[in-house]
Design an enzyme around this catalytic site. Structure first.
Site, PDB file in Angstrom:
ATOM      1  N   ARG A 141     -44.323 -17.087 -68.763  1.00 42.56           N
ATOM      2  CA  ARG A 141     -45.145 -16.414 -69.738  1.00 42.56           C
ATOM      3  C   ARG A 141     -44.310 -15.711 -70.814  1.00 42.56           C
ATOM      4  O   ARG A 141     -44.826 -15.298 -71.844  1.00 42.56           O
ATOM      5  CB  ARG A 141     -45.997 -15.364 -69.002  1.00 42.56           C
ATOM      6  CG  ARG A 141     -47.128 -15.999 -68.203  1.00 42.56           C
ATOM      7  CD  ARG A 141     -47.859 -14.953 -67.370  1.00 42.56           C
ATOM      8  NE  ARG A 141     -47.376 -15.028 -65.983  1.00 42.56           N
ATOM      9  CZ  ARG A 141     -47.803 -14.220 -65.028  1.00 42.56           C
ATOM     10  NH1 ARG A 141     -48.650 -13.247 -65.292  1.00 42.56           N
ATOM     11  NH2 ARG A 141     -47.368 -14.373 -63.798  1.00 42.56           N
ATOM     12  N   ASP A 167     -37.713 -17.481 -73.518  1.00 44.98           N
ATOM     13  CA  ASP A 167     -37.419 -16.072 -73.806  1.00 44.98           C
ATOM     14  C   ASP A 167     -35.940 -15.746 -73.599  1.00 44.98           C
ATOM     15  O   ASP A 167     -35.278 -15.283 -74.515  1.00 44.98           O
ATOM     16  CB  ASP A 167     -38.333 -15.137 -72.988  1.00 44.98           C
ATOM     17  CG  ASP A 167     -38.277 -15.391 -71.486  1.00 44.98           C
ATOM     18  OD1 ASP A 167     -37.601 -16.339 -71.034  1.00 44.98           O
ATOM     19  OD2 ASP A 167     -38.927 -14.631 -70.735  1.00 44.98           O
ATOM     20  N   ASP A 185     -30.529 -17.121 -68.825  1.00 44.05           N
ATOM     21  CA  ASP A 185     -29.769 -16.219 -67.962  1.00 44.05           C
ATOM     22  C   ASP A 185     -28.760 -17.060 -67.173  1.00 44.05           C
ATOM     23  O   ASP A 185     -27.690 -17.372 -67.682  1.00 44.05           O
ATOM     24  CB  ASP A 185     -30.798 -15.493 -67.076  1.00 44.05           C
ATOM     25  CG  ASP A 185     -30.207 -14.380 -66.249  1.00 44.05           C
ATOM     26  OD1 ASP A 185     -29.313 -13.683 -66.738  1.00 44.05           O
ATOM     27  OD2 ASP A 185     -30.650 -14.196 -65.096  1.00 44.05           O
TER      28      ASP A 185
HETATM   29  P1  IMP Z   1     -32.460 -18.532 -65.626  1.00 46.58           P
HETATM   30  O1  IMP Z   1     -33.022 -19.726 -64.946  1.00 46.58           O
HETATM   31  O2  IMP Z   1     -31.576 -17.729 -64.709  1.00 46.58           O
HETATM   32  O3  IMP Z   1     -31.748 -18.840 -66.921  1.00 46.58           O
HETATM   33  O4  IMP Z   1     -33.662 -17.591 -65.855  1.00 46.58           O
HETATM   34  C1  IMP Z   1     -34.321 -17.450 -66.983  1.00 46.58           C
HETATM   35  C2  IMP Z   1     -35.595 -16.664 -66.710  1.00 46.58           C
HETATM   36  O5  IMP Z   1     -35.348 -15.505 -65.908  1.00 46.58           O
HETATM   37  C3  IMP Z   1     -36.142 -16.145 -68.010  1.00 46.58           C
HETATM   38  O6  IMP Z   1     -37.037 -17.058 -68.567  1.00 46.58           O
HETATM   39  C4  IMP Z   1     -36.819 -14.873 -67.581  1.00 46.58           C
HETATM   40  O7  IMP Z   1     -38.141 -15.168 -67.164  1.00 46.58           O
HETATM   41  C5  IMP Z   1     -36.057 -14.396 -66.394  1.00 46.58           C
HETATM   42  N1  IMP Z   1     -35.113 -13.328 -66.793  1.00 46.58           N
HETATM   43  C6  IMP Z   1     -33.782 -13.424 -66.953  1.00 46.58           C
HETATM   44  N2  IMP Z   1     -33.252 -12.261 -67.355  1.00 46.58           N
HETATM   45  C7  IMP Z   1     -34.296 -11.407 -67.494  1.00 46.58           C
HETATM   46  C8  IMP Z   1     -34.395 -10.040 -67.932  1.00 46.58           C
HETATM   47  O8  IMP Z   1     -33.411  -9.364 -68.288  1.00 46.58           O
HETATM   48  N3  IMP Z   1     -35.644  -9.509 -67.956  1.00 46.58           N
HETATM   49  C9  IMP Z   1     -36.754 -10.210 -67.575  1.00 46.58           C
HETATM   50  N4  IMP Z   1     -36.705 -11.488 -67.187  1.00 46.58           N
HETATM   51  C10 IMP Z   1     -35.483 -12.086 -67.138  1.00 46.58           C
HETATM   52 MG    MG Z   2     -39.094 -17.132 -68.181  1.00 50.15          MG
END
Ligand code: IMP
Ligand code: MG
Length: 179
Positions: free
Chosen positions: A45, A102, A105
């Protein structure tokens, strides 16, 4: 009980975000200048505010769709296929596609989504992330466009939540736990 208190420090103002989106939109318009239709796919979302502001800067024939996937809690499942919670409504075969995320990470979510969407045969597929935490990366992936690189801090606002709260903040704030 189990109540965590925190304060939110402003990290990126609404004004700064708006100015950055204008610049990003210029790059996207140049890249897709010849498109007959650009399917802009928001990852639910967290991207809902970003995609709303971004598409209004895109003077292109745009279609908006959404995809919701589950994100993993740990890196041990990095080879697992992405789990689709809400699939696209439209077809993207032979289409120009822009995926709107968004935050990148660890990179697992975007990498899996790109893999999933590429399998559907889009003509061109580009990605944009409002925020990037490069220091957290576990898989090698970089969005075609990035709004802001940020340090390894937990952020909220502008669509992004902490336990489903704070998505409605107009700016990006960093969460500081106080107890
Ligand atoms: P990844 O798969 O680790 O790259 O995760 C990405 C997802 O983790 C993003 O789309 C966010 O939904 C969530 N996420 C990563 N860092 C944050 C943060 O600092 N605040 C809130 N959600 C986060
Ligand atoms: Mg996300």
């Amino acid at each position: 009980m189990n109540k965590t208190s925190y304060v939110i420090d402003e990290m990126i103002s609404a004004k700064t975000i708006a100015a950055r989106i204008e610049v990003l939109a210029t790059g996207i318009k140049a890249r897709f200048a010849d498109t007959d239709k650009l399917v802009v796919i928001g990852l639910l979302r967290g991207s809902f505010v970003f995609i709303a502001d971004l598409v209004r800067e895109l003077d292109l024939p745009v279609e908006v769709d959404f995809l919701e996937v589950s994100s993993y809690g740990d890196g041990m499942q990095s080879t697992r296929e992405v789990r689709i919670l809400k699939d696209l409504r439209g077809e993207i075969a032979g289409r120009d596609v822009l995926v709107v995320e968004d935050i990148v990470d660890t990179g697992h979510t975007l990498a899996n989504v790109v893999k999933y969407l590429r399998a559907r045969g889009p003509r061109r597929l580009e990605t944009i992330a409002l925020l990037d935490k490069p220091s957290r990366r576990e898989v090698e992936i970089k969005a075609s466009w990035t709004g802001f690189e940020i340090p390894d801090e937990f952020v909220v606002g502008y669509g992004i939540d902490y336990a489903q709260r704070n998505r409605n903040l107009p700016y990006i704030g960093s969460v500081r736990f106080t107890g």
